[in-house]
Design a protein around this motif. Structure first.
Motif, mmCIF file in Angstrom:
data_model
loop_
_atom_site.group_PDB
_atom_site.id
_atom_site.type_symbol
_atom_site.label_atom_id
_atom_site.label_comp_id
_atom_site.label_asym_id
_atom_site.label_seq_id
_atom_site.Cartn_x
_atom_site.Cartn_y
_atom_site.Cartn_z
ATOM 1 N N LEU A 62 -1.621 -7.715 6.351
ATOM 2 C CA LEU A 62 -2.779 -8.171 5.593
ATOM 3 C C LEU A 62 -2.403 -9.357 4.712
ATOM 4 O O LEU A 62 -1.491 -9.268 3.903
ATOM 5 C CB LEU A 62 -3.249 -6.995 4.722
ATOM 6 C CG LEU A 62 -4.516 -7.189 3.927
ATOM 7 C CD1 LEU A 62 -5.706 -7.351 4.869
ATOM 8 C CD2 LEU A 62 -4.727 -5.985 3.021
ATOM 9 N N CYS A 109 -0.691 -2.242 5.131
ATOM 10 C CA CYS A 109 -0.783 -3.666 4.799
ATOM 11 C C CYS A 109 0.305 -4.526 5.440
ATOM 12 O O CYS A 109 0.162 -5.741 5.521
ATOM 13 C CB CYS A 109 -0.752 -3.853 3.286
ATOM 14 S SG CYS A 109 0.894 -3.613 2.554
ATOM 15 N N CYS A 153 2.582 -11.451 1.170
ATOM 16 C CA CYS A 153 2.540 -10.903 2.534
ATOM 17 C C CYS A 153 3.584 -11.555 3.438
ATOM 18 O O CYS A 153 3.849 -11.074 4.540
ATOM 19 C CB CYS A 153 1.159 -11.147 3.154
ATOM 20 S SG CYS A 153 0.868 -12.906 3.485
ATOM 21 N N CYS A 192 0.811 -1.230 0.000
ATOM 22 C CA CYS A 192 0.000 0.000 0.000
ATOM 23 C C CYS A 192 0.842 1.278 0.000
ATOM 24 O O CYS A 192 0.374 2.335 -0.378
ATOM 25 C CB CYS A 192 -0.876 0.000 1.244
ATOM 26 S SG CYS A 192 0.099 0.005 2.767
#
Ligand SMILES: Cc1cc2nc3c(=O)[nH]c(=O)nc-3n(C[C@H](O)[C@H](O)[C@H](O)COP(=O)(O)OP(=O)(O)OC[C@H]3O[C@@H](n4cnc5c(N)ncnc54)[C@H](O)[C@@H]3O)c2cc1C
Ligand code: FES
Ligand code: FES
Length: 471
Positions: free
Chosen positions: A145, A46, A114, A41
């Protein structure tokens, strides 16, 4: 003349010459060619860019490694610090760090975007807490996230890693940070060590950017590509770091992070601590400061309503001296506060709770974790023999600034905590505000929530079990 940024990267001392207002993420992926750390982001939301950072506190104590968002951290903030990326974790043991091993064995990663950030957050948690509970793991992951794997296998990997060996991160001896890095003709980053030095710089360079954790300011760099010629960072200013109790008050220095303040807030105002645990993520709370939160003068900042209801005041310092301002008078207009260009917030002072004083803060946001408030209500009531003898009520998200609601206070002071008082308080709230409509909530929604929070308070103080989740 230029001065390099000296820090420890994955266990090796490095001396880097770059603009100190470059984000750590940009430097890692661009110059250092360490591309395990991802950009999602680019605004701290995130966690894909999470890395581990350790630095000396201004009082020279070594802190533990903490996860931080490299997309909103600046290279200047690394001076004197130690940084570990996902590549460094992989090298920390023959088969990688125990969190990496268990994530792989447990199928805890699908697309893997992630995963480096999640590994950093979990390795940081285990370095600080070798027996984490489920709730600690969820808390550590609130700023990370994952869109495809789902959190159950990730939490299981973390629990299994905690049973493993070598969960501590390497011991690293930190060097003292210099007081300035960067180049005068390009971008300079000051790290003053005393309040006198800070105020001298503030007087000399009134147009410089004053930076604390940078969780608000550095979005301008990460997102809007701002370039800063001069930054003055409060991180190493010793006088701004204390959390002290004296004469029935708690004094929190103007450089203290939310994470550092959390234990003392938990001790005196558990409801405030609950609010703080929902403030951003551990990455944001370990960098972001109380003073930075107040100085943004955001109408939806979480610190202001709670601190106004608690009767907090600010000590503002400049070279010409100090002055005290009640926090409720500090906010002048939308995003404007009573702070002169040469002034800094030296400390926030909060009166300690008195007998029979009850404090509650309720945050309503679209998500429970890692979200800014739509409305935040904070209530400090002294109730004796079922009668309210003192009340301070404040709201965020209801006006251009965080505000105290004198009308609702007047409606309940001297009254019993009953239906009639509640009804009068709700009418006072409805009459006091003309809230705005925006993407977080319409004016009508905000008005309804503010009034419902008063209902929630009465239920809460009567002993009814309540937990305010996001709506
Ligand atoms: C992903 C994300 C989630 C967030 N979640 C929340 C949330 O849940 N609730 C919330 O309220 N906020 C939230 N924030 C906003 C931000 O994290 C907070 O406002 C934080 O407390 C700012 O502190 P900082 O130290 O990072 O400030 P900085 O960004 O360093 O500075 C912010 C402002 O304060 C000024 N300043 C800093 N220190 C001083 C000082 N000592 N004296 C005078 N001025 C000073 C700076 O000059 C600047 O104008 C979030 C931000 C992000 C990116
Ligand atoms: S890239 Fe999303 S938090 Fe940094
Ligand atoms: S594994 Fe794909 S986002 Fe988490």
């Amino acid at each position: 003349m230029s001065s390099s940024i000296d820090f420890t990267l994955n266990g090796q001392s490095v001396s880097v010459t770059c603009r100190p207002d470059t984000t750590v993420l940009e430097w890692l992926r661009g110059d250092a060619l360490l591309r395990g750390t991802k950009e999602g982001c680019a605004e701290g939301d995130c966690g894909a860019c999470s890395v581990l950072v350790k630095r000396k506190s201004a009082c020279d104590e070594e802190t533990k490694f903490q996860a931080a968002n490299s997309c909103i951290m600046l290279m200047g903030q690394l001076e004197g610090a130690a940084l570990i990326t996902v590549e460094g974790l992989a090298q920390s043991a023959p088969d990688g760090h125990v969190v990496q091993q268990r994530m792989a064995e447990n199928g805890s990663s699908q697309c893997g975007f992630c995963t480096p950030g999640i590994v950093a957050s979990l390795a940081g948690l285990l370095d600080q807490n070798n027996a984490p509970e489920d709730s600690d793991i969820h808390d550590a992951l609130a700023g990370n996230l994952c869109r495809c794997t789902g959190y159950r296998p990730i939490v299981e990997a973390a629990l299994s890693a905690a049973q493993g060996s070598n969960i501590s991160l390497p011991e690293i001896t930190l060097e003292a940070a210099k007081t300035v890095v960067g180049a005068e003709d390009e971008s300079v980053f000051h790290l003053p060590k005393t309040l006198a030095e800070l105020l001298e710089l503030k007087t000399k360079h009134t147009d410089a950017v004053l930076l604390a954790g940078g969780t608000d300011m550095s979005l301008d760099v990460a997102h809007a590509r701002a370039r800063w010629e001069r930054v003055i960072c409060t991180r190493d200013v010793q006088e701004l770091q204390g959390v002290d109790i004296a004469q029935e008050t708690l004094r929190i220095g103007g450089g203290v992070s939310w994470q550092t303040a959390l234990p003392v807030l938990q001790k005196h105002w558990p409801s405030f601590a609950t609010l703080v645990r929902r403030f951003g993520s551990t990455q944001i709370r370990s960098m972001g400061t109380l003073a930075g939160n107040l100085a943004t003068a955001s109408p939806i900042g979480d610190g202001a309503p709670a601190l106004i209801a608690l009767g907090a005041s600010l000590t503002l310092a400049s070279k010409s001296g100090q002055r005290e301002v009640a926090l409720e008078d500090f906010f002048i207009d939308y995003r404007q506060c009573d702070l002169a260009p040469d002034e800094v917030i030296e400390a926030i002072t909060i009166p300690l709770p008195k007998p029979q004083q009850e404090f509650r803060a309720y945050k309503i946001s679209k998500r429970y974790d890692q979200d800014i408030s739509t409305v935040c209500g904070a209530f400090s009531l002294t109730v004796a023999n079922d009668t309210v003898s003192a009340a301070r009520i404040a709201y965020g998200g209801m006006a251009a600034t965080p505000v105290r609601c004198h009308e609702a206070e007047a409606a309940i002071k001297g009254c019993a905590m009953d239906e009639a008082t509640l009804s009068a308080a709700k009418m006072a709230i409805e009459a006091s505000f003309q809230p705005m409509s925006d993407m977080r909530g319409s004016a009508a929604y905000r008005a309804m929530v503010a009034s419902k929070l008063m209902e929630r308070l009465f239920a809460d103080l009567s002993g009814e079990a309540v937990e305010v989740m996001s709506l």
